[in-house]
Write an enzyme that holds these catalytic residues in place. Structure first.
Site, PDB file in Angstrom:
ATOM      1  CG  ASP A 494      34.406 -35.324   8.795  1.00  0.00           C
ATOM      2  OD1 ASP A 494      34.600 -34.120   8.983  1.00  0.00           O
ATOM      3  OD2 ASP A 494      35.229 -36.212   9.093  1.00  0.00           O
TER       4      ASP A 494
HETATM    5  C1  GLC Z   1      34.174 -40.309   5.154  1.00  0.00           C
HETATM    6  C2  GLC Z   1      33.616 -41.060   6.328  1.00  0.00           C
HETATM    7  C3  GLC Z   1      33.453 -40.182   7.495  1.00  0.00           C
HETATM    8  C4  GLC Z   1      34.741 -39.496   7.735  1.00  0.00           C
HETATM    9  C5  GLC Z   1      35.144 -38.707   6.486  1.00  0.00           C
HETATM   10  C6  GLC Z   1      36.399 -37.911   6.641  1.00  0.00           C
HETATM   11  O1  GLC Z   1      33.280 -39.385   4.716  1.00  0.00           O
HETATM   12  O2  GLC Z   1      32.396 -41.636   6.035  1.00  0.00           O
HETATM   13  O3  GLC Z   1      33.039 -40.938   8.576  1.00  0.00           O
HETATM   14  O4  GLC Z   1      34.635 -38.662   8.827  1.00  0.00           O
HETATM   15  O5  GLC Z   1      35.318 -39.600   5.464  1.00  0.00           O
HETATM   16  O6  GLC Z   1      37.525 -38.617   6.326  1.00  0.00           O
HETATM   17  C1  GLC Z   2      35.144 -39.783  11.667  1.00  0.00           C
HETATM   18  C2  GLC Z   2      36.123 -38.635  11.687  1.00  0.00           C
HETATM   19  C3  GLC Z   2      35.690 -37.569  12.663  1.00  0.00           C
HETATM   20  C4  GLC Z   2      34.267 -37.182  12.405  1.00  0.00           C
HETATM   21  C5  GLC Z   2      33.361 -38.402  12.406  1.00  0.00           C
HETATM   22  C6  GLC Z   2      31.943 -38.069  12.052  1.00  0.00           C
HETATM   23  O1  GLC Z   2      35.218 -40.474  12.872  1.00  0.00           O
HETATM   24  O2  GLC Z   2      37.398 -39.055  12.041  1.00  0.00           O
HETATM   25  O3  GLC Z   2      36.520 -36.433  12.561  1.00  0.00           O
HETATM   26  O4  GLC Z   2      33.899 -36.285  13.405  1.00  0.00           O
HETATM   27  O5  GLC Z   2      33.832 -39.343  11.486  1.00  0.00           O
HETATM   28  O6  GLC Z   2      31.799 -37.739  10.720  1.00  0.00           O
END
Ligand code: GLC
Ligand code: GLC
Length: 822
Positions: A494
């Site tokens: 993400d």
């Molecule tokens: C924040 C977190 C990440 C997560 C994203 C989406 O960026 O650091 O880990 O996946 O939020 O909610």
């Molecule tokens: C968090 C989110 C997931 C994402 C991951 C890496 O665990 O829930 O959707 O893939 O972060 O960013």
């Protein structure tokens, strides 16, 4: 250092001190009523949706940590204490908190008074049942006062902690006998209320927080406890609570049990009100209409006696034993065997809650993730296939016609959540993975023919298969300059926001976009595309779509060639290309030279196998990414913020996506090790992050030793080894896949159950049980050389064996096999 122990025969984790390195929590409820409960009785309850239907109030990130819960106060002579230690925090003579599957119990004592508390949400009930047993273990009679406490949340959890100008004036309650009803906003648009009852006649009560506590007191020392009497307050606005005061005399050896019910009721709009106030009813204003309490009274009656509670509790235990019996493992190695059990439990909890409510997710911010829930499926489909099917339907219903999707949806409305937007270009592929796994597990091919809406439209629908087709083809329809898939807003990571280019601290990385998205590409999406192709092709053939199947096979072959051509860096797979066409995750980069995701998916999909790429990639993971506490997500971490990379470079080195040990993707490498013939390496990686193996270093790891955390601080972090974000993480499902399908080697395939155990060397013999499509497979593994050949002997029944695939014959319910490896 340990703070408790696994009681394997009781299937509980027993915590022996309230002062764990962080609150160690559990989840109650498996249908619609849910509660979180910590080892000091903290936490909160909600119905269906942690944001929109919150029942009790919690204070996030408060001081002291973990404030608010279902609290009991005991007053015995001069002593004031709580069975869960908090909120009073008086020293106890003994304390124990046991978390089991769907329940938690406390067993504490002080000055010869013992308090046992059992908390659970019975199946089929919208209620948390709390059974409190007090026993006088001293030689003299005792006069004991028991005071209960919960604080209501005004349902919308976000509004509840922001909109005080309104909320301080809306609170409404009713009190009748042992039951306190919370009916805020019921008069207008709500047809639901909550209640907190006890099966005894209280000698006092409170429903107004200020009257109960005193304006300047905390929960440790409520004014009414200091005074020795309740205020009998009837809340009118401000902060409604529910507190009962009970008094009993206990002879030496005598016990007394109370049952409290924290319940939730929905009424039909036509049946909202009672015709007249019941005798004895208290409410702040006689002009108010009175709740129809029929359903609440029925719930109270259902748990009115300890025997009834115990019967419901036995049912709950049998329910969990049933769910957890579909895959079992006995290796003689206690830690590995525990993981099989607790990992499956975490999978169900994670499936239930998605990412909404934990001690790291406020339950306010996030709905159910499209990608997350499609992966969570992998961990539960063998346990709760019907519910997995329903969820896959809901997920697919939020998809757009072009195959892309909202990134999240709200569980209450099941509608796409536009706040988080769409355009995460990996999302479509996870749906194929989820549906493919569901059908391989269940054989429910008809699911592909079910009509599913696009964007929740009642008039615009297509078959599930058509949804998958749009998913699959979304990728080749969105390709970038290197012949690799465009990343969109981000892919699995993400925080790889390659089109964001944000310089404004008020932007959210997850929604801000300043580029058209026509350049940045994801190697991971390319690899995933190759990885899901065999399932997709199989589903095409089941639908009689031979031409599409062939097209997909060609597309995947082309994609693989293109990865080898454009994204092989010499020793590992490149991670992505940025908007300017520069490599991310390459030896050419100053920081972020190598990323785990493209090694994980590259090796699972065996990209460039003929050239030895998977083996080289796995070696590089060991050399550059592995550490004492697991494999970091990338190395070296970014020292500076890179506008072209986004959130990944916003975290300090060693944390989260910037070089943390992101447990979610360790299993991809572990699976990669197994499928590329290196099971011992796989296990070495596996045990570094498996919580049961970390129990002895709980003071470093800090989160619960019975569940995975999303992230452990990486090797460059000062707090190396410290976990955060426990419980709700895709880590649970992927590690279960790793353990059950790759280390134990029991894989549901389109042709039957594949049996190819690759257990660690020290496990010489193991008994595996797997229920699959109505048949119980019992497998005895003799592990001579774990990367050796597999030979299968059928010891009962007439199952068909085809290589490593075993299939029961029609009508057969049980198959036992002996499998020798090496
Ligand atoms: C924040 C977190 C990440 C997560 C994203 C989406 O960026 O650091 O880990 O996946 O939020 O909610
Ligand atoms: C968090 C989110 C997931 C994402 C991951 C890496 O665990 O829930 O959707 O893939 O972060 O960013």
């Amino acid at each position: 250092m340990k703070y408790g122990f696994f009681d394997d025969s009781a299937r509980e984790y027993a915590i022996l001190t309230p002062k764990t390195p962080y609150p160690w929590i559990n989840y109650l409820g498996n249908e619609k009523f849910f509660s979180l409960v910590s080892n000091t009785a903290g936490g909160y309850a909600f119905h269906t949706d942690a944001r929109l239907r919150r029942l009790t109030r919690y204070r996030y990130n408060d001081i002291p940590l973990d404030t608010n819960g279902r609290y009991f106060y005991l007053q015995d002579g001069d002593a004031l204490w709580s069975p869960g230690w908090k909120p009073v925090k008086a020293d106890l003579d003994s304390y124990e908190c046991r978390h089991g599957f769907g329940y938690t119990r406390f067993n504490s004592s002080k000055n010869g008074l013992r308090a046992k508390v059992l908390l659970f949400v019975p199946n089929g009930a919208d209620a948390e049942v709390q059974m409190v047993t007090l026993t006088n273990e001293s030689r003299a009679a005792k006069d004991v006062t028991l005071v209960s406490f919960v604080e209501w949340c005004l349902y919308n959890a976000l509004d509840d902690c922001t909109n005080f100008q309104r909320n301080f004036s809306t609170g409404e309650v009713e009190i009748l006998g042992g039951a306190i009803y919370h009916k805020t906003e019921y008069r207008e648009r709500r047809n639901h209320y909550a209640f907190y009852s006890v099966n005894a006649t209280p000698v006092g009560f409170d429903t107004d927080r200020e009257s109960f506590l005193g304006l300047y007191n905390g929960l440790a020392a409520p004014q009414t406890l200091l005074d020795g009497k309740s205020a009998n307050s009837v809340a009118d606005g401000w902060s409604p609570i529910a507190s009962h005061r009970l008094r009993c005399t206990l002879a030496p050896g005598e016990s007394k049990t109370y049952v409290f019910v924290l319940g939730y009721v929905e009424n039909d709009p036509a049946d909202k009100w009672a015709p007249a106030p019941e005798p004895g009813l208290l409410q702040p204003n006689h002009r108010m209409r009175v709740l129809n309490k029929a359903k609440a009274l029925a719930l109270q009656e259902r748990f009115s006696l300890p025997e009834k509670v115990m019967a419901a509790f036995d049912e709950l235990r049998a329910f969990w034993d049933g769910l957890l019996s579909r895959f079992t493992l006995q290796t003689g190695n206690a830690r590995l065997d525990r993981m099989a059990l607790w990992n499956q439990y975490q999978c169900v909890v994670t499936y239930n809650f998605a990412r909404s409510a934990s001690y790291f997710e406020s339950g306010i911010g996030r709905g159910i993730g499209f990608r997350d829930t499609s992966q969570d499926m992998l961990g539960v489909v063998h346990q709760i296939p019907e519910r997995a099917r329903e969820r896959l339907f809901d997920v697919a219903s939020t998809q757009f016609e072009d195959g892309s999707a909202y990134h999240q949806f709200q569980p209450l409305t099941k509608r796409g959540n536009a706040d988080i937007g769409s355009n995460f270009n990996d999302d479509p592929l996870w749906l194929i993975l989820g549906v493919g796994n569901y059908i391989r597990e269940t054989g429910d091919v008809d699911f592909l023919k079910v009509d599913v809406p696009f964007d929740n439209s009642e008039t615009n629908k297509a078959t599930m298969f058509e949804h998958l087709k749009r998913s699959y083809n979304y990728i080749p329809n969105h390709m970038g300059p290197h012949g690799l898939p465009l990343i969109g807003r981000a892919d699995w990571n993400d925080c790889l926001n390659l089109n964001c280019f944000s310089t404004n601290p008020n932007d959210s990385f997850q929604t801000c976009t300043n580029k058209e998205g026509k350049n940045a590409e994801s190697v991971m999406i390319a690899e995933m595309f190759v990885y899901v192709t065999p399932d997709y092709v199989q589903m095409c053939r089941l639908m009689g779509e031979e031409e599409e199947a062939k097209r997909a096979e060609d597309a995947a072959a082309k994609m693989e060639a293109q990865i080898c051509n454009a994204a092989w860096d010499g020793e590992w797979y490149v991670r992505a290309f940025d908007d300017a066409g520069r490599k991310i995750g390459s030896k050419e980069c100053e920081d972020g030279k190598i990323f785990i995701e493209s090694q994980g998916f590259g090796t699972m999909a065996k990209i460039g196998k003929d050239k030895g790429y998977p083996e080289k990639s796995l070696d590089s993971v060991k050399k550059y990414l592995d550490s004492k506490y697991g494999i970091v997500i990338l190395d070296p971490p970014y020292r500076e913020y890179h506008v072209e990379l986004g959130e990944v470079s916003s975290y300090p080195p060693g944390y989260k996506e910037n070089g943390g040990i992101f447990c979610h993707n360790n299993p991809w490498v572990i699976i990669g090790e197994v499928v590329n013939g290196r099971p011992q390496d796989a296990f070495e990686h596996y045990k570094k992050i498996a919580p049961a193996y970390l129990e002895d270093i709980s003071e470093i790891h800090r989160t619960e030793p019975y569940v995975y955390a999303q992230m452990i601080a990486g090797k460059t972090a000062r707090r190396f080894g410290e976990a955060k974000n426990s419980w709700l993480t895709g880590t649970a499902a992927w590690n279960f896949v790793t353990l059950s399908q790759y280390l134990c080697g029991l894989r549901p395939t389109w042709k039957g159950l594949e049996v190819e155990p690759r257990l660690p060397e020290h496990v010489k013999n193991a008994q595996l049980v797997r229920k699959f499509q109505g048949v119980t497979y019992k497998i005895n593994v003799i592990n001579k050389k774990n990367d050796g050949a597999v030979s299968i002997v059928v010891t009962n029944g007439k199952a068909d064996v085809d290589g490593t695939i075993v299939k029961a014959q029609a009508g057969q319910k049980e198959v036992s096999r002996e499998v020798t490896i090496g």
